[in-house]
Design a protein around this motif. Structure first.
Motif: not given
Lengths: 459, 374
Positions: A48-67
């Protein structure tokens, strides 16, 4: 999955319903989101490319330093990633280093002479890896005699009645700690002593001998190395170390030490060592009189040392070289605010820079129509008395934004001005006289006039 | 993008196994040390010429070369200290490599690792070379001292005797550090069983020791010539540890931050996969002590940045001082080979320029961009 391996979904115990735009948008848990991203990326539940991108963006928001944002790429070639302009410095550098290389090659010498001036050799020795440290053995030995002294006879019931096991335990603990500390302290103080001794022991002689042996090129090169080391120490906020390195750079190549002096000055300032910083700045300015950084630092250091008047002059010098230096302008503004309280006399000189912007309109008015006291009186009546001759106008203008304006003296002068008009110039003129620097006063006022002109042009 | 990028500038394929690559200080040249198929040692000197490499010299010797260092060489002489597979330590003048300046049978078997100091770091003690070998010994050499080491750090003699010779640990990594004046000096040594030891050469004692979970492949102090600040350690199964060396707690020792998956491959999609791979080497940028590179078994190199904590020292409950480790951030990663990248050397004079060797018989000149921004 068939051979008993859990899917990531099962492993992380995340319900399938969480793999959903709605849920991801509202999710505030970075840990959980990381897991979701991992599941989506793995493709175990489908792509699910769109869903993945959405989740990544949200994660970047919450934890920009995530591994999970660590990526590894195949290495690119410099031809493709850098254009010719970016590669040019490297080519230039190779050329310059080659000339240095050749020059250095000519200095080659045989081994005997090269090792002659070095430090004495270490005495051959062995370290036994299995050896126990002596410190550990000392502590129990010291404890034993003390415990025997306090021994109570088994028949001495009265004493046993008073005996509190907890207190004794505590005491033993404390003693043990104290012993440990003592041993450590002894250890440390010995080490420190050793350090100091070594540092003082004829380092200068050694250094001078070494420097004598080196060619100018080498000196320059070593000094540069020390300076780079210093910069590096400075960057990691290790200022003591940086000062030592810069000191070496200066010792090795005094004619080219301007930058080292300058950098040592800022390191001293970081350690609030302002007197040393002032010295270094002055040394740097001797080598490079127009070094703007050094001038600014000198002014800063003087200011921090409490020599505010000197620092004011120094800031002015900075402005002479670089008229729109923001730091200097800001510092002057600040200074002049303080001088309003401290020394009203001096304030007349300080106002120049700060004042120019808010009073632009006034300047225009006054310059275009010098004989127009009426509107000014409305704004700040105090300035009127001086406004008549152009020279005096400047003074008045300078004084105005200060707090001096509110002082009783000025308000009295103001009252006088209202009463007598032009004759009131005299009391207000006392202000510059108090400063006792009429000679300096004049040029500054002239300068301020220039500023005014400039401002008018800009408008 | 203000993150640094790792780029391959030049690539040279050779017909021998590369074991070490080192820049010659103050020049655009580097040496490649290796082993030919007939197990002869080979040393090539290359020069950087705009966009190509030019081979200047080739030297062949009987025993395969394992490791080398310019650390003890002055700027004018620039002699290379080499350790070989037969335990011999030689110091070569690159102009006249036929006759060694110094030659000693340093160990019984292969010298795995070498480090040297005191050449260009003036006022930091005498030039010395330290070697670590499969025979378990760590020895410090001064080329003025004839055929004996100045400091010999060997395991107790009875350990190697008898039937079981395996009890001797294999020393895989050594590094100098703490050399901030003429007296002070520390040697760190890492062994195949995960032992990590700090030897104080001034006090001639073991300063500290600990044991990690697996063998130590790489070891380096962030800077050799300052009071020890940080030490990076890499291990066989992909661990990367950075110790804060400023504060030693009486019992707990030095505190550290650990990165467990430093050796595993992070795919282009960010999914950690594959087996645990060795982190072979760690090298700090000479111009910035808080940035370093690791070379891994998956053929990747990674650039890391260490960030200090707000307070580096805290008071422990028992009154002692305890260090606080910072955090590690991976700035960049790039795969350059299918084989492990096991040696890497930053140019001492040019920020961002490096040379590395991999087991695919390739030597690469690497450019790391934007390091000046950190």
């Amino acid at each position: 999955m068939q051979d008993g391996k859990k899917t990531l979904l099962e492993k992380y115990q995340i319900p399938l319903s969480h793999l959903d735009f709605g849920y991801i948008e509202t999710c505030q848990n970075a840990r959980e989101l990381e897991k979701i991203v991992q599941i989506l990326r793995s493709g175990e539940e489908g792509h699910f490319p769109d869903l993945t991108r959405c989740a990544e963006e949200k994660l970047k928001e919450l934890n920009p330093n995530s591994k999970l944002f660590r990526f590894e790429e195949n290495i690119r070639h410099s031809d493709k990633a850098l254009d010719a302009q970016e590669l040019k410095p490297i080519y230039d550098w190779t050329e310059s280093i080659k000339t240095k290389d050749n020059a250095m090659a000519e200095l080659k010498e045989d081994v005997c002479s090269s090792t002659a001036g070095l430090l004495p050799m270490r005495k051959p020795a062995k370290i036994d890896t299995e050896k126990k440290e002596p410190v550990k053995n000392v502590t129990p030995q010291q404890e034993k005699p003390k415990t025997t002294e306090q021994r109570i006879k088994s028949t001495d019931y009265s004493k046993w009645d008073k005996y509190d096991a907890d207190v004794e335990l505590l005491r033993m603990d404390l003693e043990e700690e104290r012993n440990k500390e003592q041993v450590e302290r002894k250890h440390r103080s010995q080490e420190e002593k050793a350090h100091i001794k070594i540092c003082k022991d004829g380092v200068d002689d050694l250094r001078n001998n070494l420097i004598k042996k080196l060619s100018p090129l080498e000196r320059e090169e070593y000094a540069e190395r020390f300076r780079m080391c210093g910069n590096e120490c400075f960057r990691s906020r290790d200022y003591d170390c940086a000062i030592a390195e810069y000191g070496r750079a200066i010792a090795y190549d005094p004619p080219h030490a301007a930058r080292a002096y300058n950098n040592r000055a800022i390191s001293h300032m970081k350690l609030k060592n302002y007197v040393a910083a002032i010295e270094d700045c002055e040394a740097c300015l001797k080598l490079e009189p127009d070094n703007i950084k050094a001038r600014l630092r000198l002014a800063d250091a003087n200011y921090a040392q409490g020599r505010r008047r000197e620092s004011y002059d120094l800031y002015q010098k900075v402005l002479q070289i670089e008229p729109d230096n923001k730091n200097a302008l800001k510092a002057i503004e600040q200074l002049h605010n303080q001088f309003g309280e401290l020394a009203p006399a001096h304030a007349t000189r300080l106002t120049i820079e700060e004042h120019s912007s808010p009073s632009e309109k006034e300047h225009v008015k006054v310059n275009s129509a010098p004989a127009e006291p009426a509107p000014k009186q409305k704004q700040k009546p105090e300035s009127t008395p001086k406004a008549a001759p152009t020279k005096d106008y400047d003074l008045a203008d300078l004084v105005k934004p200060n707090r001096v304006v509110k002082s009783k003296l000025v308000s009295a002068a103001e009252a006088l001005g209202k009463l007598k008009g032009p004759s009131a110039q005299q009391p207000s003129r006392e202000l510059p006289k108090e400063a006792a620097m009429p000679i300096i006063h004049l040029p500054t006022s002239a300068q301020s006039k220039d500023n005014n002109k400039l401002l008018i042009q800009e408008i | 993008m203000d993150k640094p990028q790792l780029l391959e500038h030049l690539h040279e394929s050779v017909n021998y196994t590369v074991y070490d690559t080192k820049w010659i200080p103050l020049s655009a040249k580097f040496v490649v040390l290796g082993s030919k198929p007939n197990s002869h040692g080979i040393m090539d000197i290359y020069e950087l010429n705009e966009d190509k490499l030019e081979k200047i010299k080739t030297v062949e010797k009987k025993a395969a070369f394992k490791c080398g260092s310019f650390g003890a060489a002055s700027l004018r002489n620039r002699h290379l200290a080499i350790g070989d597979f037969e335990g011999r330590l030689q110091v070569l003048d690159l102009e006249h490599p036929e006759l060694a300046v110094y030659n000693v049978k340093a160990h019984n078997t292969i010298i795995n690792t070498i480090d040297a100091i005191g050449g260009t770091q003036l006022e930091c003690g005498a030039p010395e070379i330290v070697t670590g070998s499969r025979d378990g010994a760590v020895r410090v050499w001064d080329i003025r001292q004839g055929q004996a080491p100045v400091v010999d750090i060997s395991p107790a003699p009875q350990m190697g005797d008898g039937v079981n010779t395996d009890t001797r640990r294999d020393c895989w990594a050594v590094a100098f550090g703490n050399t901030f004046n003429n007296e002070e000096r520390i040697v760190a040594a890492g062994y195949d069983n995960g032992d990590l030891k700090l030897f104080d050469l001034r006090a001639l004692a073991v300063r500290w020791e600990t044991t990690l979970k697996n063998g130590i492949c790489g070891l380096e102090f962030d800077r050799r010539d300052i009071p020890m600040n940080k030490m990076a350690v890499t291990t066989l199964e992909g661990g990367l540890l950075v110790y804060d060396m400023r504060t030693q707690h009486a019992i707990k020792g030095f505190s550290y931050v650990e990165e467990r998956n430093a050796g595993r491959s992070v795919g282009t999609n960010g999914v950690i996969s594959g087996p645990k791979a060795t982190v072979w080497t760690v090298r700090h940028v000479p111009q910035n002590r808080d940035i370093f590179i690791t070379g891994g078994g998956t053929g990747s190199i990674r650039l890391w940045q260490y960030e200090y904590p707000d307070k580096r020292v805290i008071d422990d409950t028992d009154g002692g001082k305890m260090g606080v480790a910072g955090t590690l951030e991976m700035l960049s990663a790039a795969t350059l080979s299918t084989q492990p990248v096991h040696c890497y050397d930053w140019h001492p004079d040019k920020l961002g320029l490096a040379v590395c060797g991999a087991f695919d018989q390739g030597v690469r000149v690497i450019i790391a961009t934007k390091l000046n921004l950190f």
